[in-house]
Each structure stands twice: as C-alpha cells, then as structure tokens.
Design a protein around this motif. Structure first.
Motif, PDB file in Angstrom:
ATOM      1  N   TRP A   1       0.706  -1.064   0.057  1.00 58.86           N
ATOM      2  CA  TRP A   1      -0.086   0.028  -0.091  1.00 58.86           C
ATOM      3  C   TRP A   1       0.667   1.189  -0.033  1.00 58.86           C
ATOM      4  CZ3 TRP A   1      -4.840  -1.182  -0.927  1.00 58.86           C
ATOM      5  CH2 TRP A   1      -5.431  -2.153  -0.595  1.00 58.86           C
TER       6      TRP A   1
ATOM      7  N   LYS B   1     -13.810   0.962   7.213  1.00 55.99           N
ATOM      8  CA  LYS B   1     -13.942  -0.305   6.711  1.00 55.99           C
ATOM      9  C   LYS B   1     -12.984  -0.761   5.615  1.00 55.99           C
ATOM     10  CE  LYS B   1     -17.597  -3.301   4.727  1.00 55.99           C
ATOM     11  NZ  LYS B   1     -18.952  -3.330   4.031  1.00 55.99           N
ATOM     12  N   ASN B   2     -12.319  -1.754   5.865  1.00 54.99           N
ATOM     13  CA  ASN B   2     -11.409  -2.095   4.837  1.00 54.99           C
ATOM     14  C   ASN B   2     -10.065  -1.274   5.136  1.00 54.99           C
ATOM     15  OD1 ASN B   2     -13.365  -4.058   3.767  1.00 54.99           O
ATOM     16  ND2 ASN B   2     -13.923  -2.548   2.456  1.00 54.99           N
ATOM     17  N   SER B   3      -9.892  -0.724   6.206  1.00 50.90           N
ATOM     18  CA  SER B   3      -8.324  -0.148   6.306  1.00 50.90           C
ATOM     19  C   SER B   3      -7.423  -1.228   6.613  1.00 50.90           C
ATOM     20  CB  SER B   3      -8.352   0.671   7.533  1.00 50.90           C
ATOM     21  OG  SER B   3      -7.284   1.235   7.916  1.00 50.90           O
ATOM     22  N   PRO B   4      -6.473  -0.948   5.916  1.00 53.00           N
ATOM     23  CA  PRO B   4      -5.098  -1.977   5.837  1.00 53.00           C
ATOM     24  C   PRO B   4      -4.404  -2.289   7.181  1.00 53.00           C
ATOM     25  CG  PRO B   4      -4.496  -0.214   4.700  1.00 53.00           C
ATOM     26  CD  PRO B   4      -5.713   0.213   4.870  1.00 53.00           C
TER      27      PRO B   4
ATOM     28  N   ASN C   1      -8.433   1.472  -6.978  1.00 48.75           N
ATOM     29  CA  ASN C   1      -8.680   0.846  -5.578  1.00 48.75           C
ATOM     30  C   ASN C   1      -8.311   1.379  -4.485  1.00 48.75           C
ATOM     31  OD1 ASN C   1      -9.232  -1.835  -7.111  1.00 48.75           O
ATOM     32  ND2 ASN C   1      -7.280  -1.364  -8.259  1.00 48.75           N
ATOM     33  N   GLN C   2      -8.592   2.696  -4.292  1.00 49.32           N
ATOM     34  CA  GLN C   2      -8.323   3.387  -3.159  1.00 49.32           C
ATOM     35  C   GLN C   2      -9.215   3.133  -1.952  1.00 49.32           C
ATOM     36  OE1 GLN C   2      -9.002   7.681  -4.546  1.00 49.32           O
ATOM     37  NE2 GLN C   2     -10.809   7.849  -3.708  1.00 49.32           N
ATOM     38  N   ILE C   3      -8.857   3.202  -0.749  1.00 50.94           N
ATOM     39  CA  ILE C   3      -9.546   2.762   0.550  1.00 50.94           C
ATOM     40  C   ILE C   3      -9.357   3.742   1.439  1.00 50.94           C
ATOM     41  CG2 ILE C   3      -9.714   1.014   2.407  1.00 50.94           C
ATOM     42  CD1 ILE C   3      -8.933  -0.882   0.301  1.00 50.94           C
TER      43      ILE C   3
ATOM     44  N   ALA D   1      -8.188   4.737   4.569  1.00 51.26           N
ATOM     45  CA  ALA D   1      -7.194   4.116   5.715  1.00 51.26           C
ATOM     46  C   ALA D   1      -7.418   4.652   7.056  1.00 51.26           C
ATOM     47  CB  ALA D   1      -5.892   3.939   5.350  1.00 51.26           C
TER      48      ALA D   1
END
Length: 245
Positions: free
Chosen positions: A48, A158-161, A220-222, A224
């Motif tokens: 990431w 949600k879905n944070s690495p 595909n950005q999340i 974080a």
C-alpha cells in the motif's frame, strides 16, 4: 528572481487551529507515476502507498519572527502523497509530495504561488456544524466531508489495511519534510516542518467525496484513517536545495 522566491527563501510560522487529514491507501503501482524520479513511495506491507487530503484552518501565517498582526488566516485543502527521499548523506527522510493546494483566500493563492511550488488555487469552502454533525464542502471543487462529533470509541474505516489506530497513526501526517523536484536541473528542494504537541485524534467519517482524487483515476483507493489535530504552533524552515545524483 521569481524562481528563487518559489524555493521557500525564508522560514514561515503559523498556528493550526485544526488539521483534519483523510489518508487513502492505494496499491503502490497506481501512485508510482505521480511522483518524480528522486522519490520513493512510503509504503505499508510493501503493498500500500498513501495519498492524503488535509484540511487545515490556519491562523497568523507570516515570515518567522514577524508580528502576528502581519499574518494571514486562511483555510487550506492540500493533496499529497507519502514519500521517502535519500539525501546526499545517505539519510532516508519521510515526507510529502504535494499534488495540489486549494485555499479560500485569493491573497493566499497569490502569495502561495510566489513562494512555493504547491499549485494553489482559490475555491469556495463552507463549514457547518449542526447538532453533532460537522460538514465541510465546496461547490466549485466538488468535495464534501461529513463527520460525527459524538463518537468516543471510533473504529477504523471499513477495509482499512491497518490493524489498529496505533498502526494507522504512522500515516496520519504531516510528515517532517516536503519535497519538490526540478527535473531539468536535477535538484531537490527540501522543506522541514517543526511542530509541537502533535496528538492526532481519530474521527468518525460519515461520508466523503474528493473530486480531485477522482481525477487521478485511482481504481482501488480505500479510506485508511482519518485524524484531527487542534491548536498546534507550527513553522517551516527555510528551503534547502541539493543535487540529486
């Protein structure tokens, strides 16, 4: 002369009434082309990389040592990538590469573009607080964020690495250094920021939209992490230039 002025020829100080930072995790391959050859992406788990949107309410910005009444108050939206740079002594520096900066004051756009390479533009910025909801938005720049101000035990997005907030804080910004690169001369401009009492507090994000990030076409950005920091004295040292390779 103008070229010299853009290289941060003097130290600058300010007071951050608040700094709200949204950090997005993106597969490193999607950000690599956005940074110059002298920099490396600051990565997590070798997978990431990170791009952030920072919203800063700044007070009394002025050359360091000047009286406060000569300073300027403004709101800043800054978009930046987390990077590393190896300087001429071999030391690795963690910092930021600025993509774009927006402000609510035309004077700040003018002065910012004289004394920095940060690509300032002026935009409309509205802030509202209603009951337990805080909203910051811009019609012109098409960004909007909504925050809950009642959450005490805030969960990671949600879905944070990241496994927890302690791990996430490493990428909460701002990092000590900011870098600008002159591709023609192969020179790196290094600006070091100095702050006190930097204690980020997690915030609960209800909704967000950043049109500028959409223009980067990141697939595909999340989200974080999201932190806020309040009441911070801050200053930037005079810029330092060194040759790369």
């Amino acid at each position: 002369m103008l070229k010299f002025l853009k290289n941060h020829p003097f130290a600058v100080e300010a007071f951050f009434e608040s700094s709200l930072v949204f950090t997005f995790a993106v597969p490193k391959e999607e950000l690599q082309h956005l940074i110059p050859e002298c920099l490396e992406l600051d990565t997590f788990q070798d997978k990431w990389a990170f791009v952030a949107a920072a919203m800063v309410q700044t007070k009394d910005l002025r050359p360091k040592g000047f009286l406060k009444f000569l300073g300027n108050d403004f709101f800043l939206i800054g978009y930046r990538i987390f990077v590393r740079y190896t300087n001429n002594t071999g030391k690795k520096l963690r910092g930021l590469y600025i993509l774009k900066s927006e402000t609510d004051k035309r004077k700040m756009e003018l002065m910012g573009n004289i004394f920095t390479h940060y690509n300032y533009t002026t935009t409309d910025i509205q802030q509202t607080e209603k009951e337990n909801l805080r909203e910051i938005h811009s019609i012109q720049s098409k960004f909007n964020v909504k925050l809950s101000q009642t959450e005490e035990n805030v969960s990671l997005p949600k879905n944070s690495p990241f496994a927890d907030w302690k791990e996430a804080r490493r990428f909460a910004g701002p990092l000590p250094f900011t870098f600008t690169y002159n591709e023609k001369t192969k020179e790196v401009l290094i600006i070091e920021g100095v702050r006190q009492n930097w204690i980020p507090k997690p915030v609960k994000v209800l909704d967000y939209q950043f049109e500028f990030l959409n223009t980067l076409q990141l697939k595909n950005q999340i989200l974080a992490n999201a932190f806020i920091i309040k009441n911070i004295p801050y200053y930037w040292k005079k810029g330092k230039i060194e040759s790369w390779k």
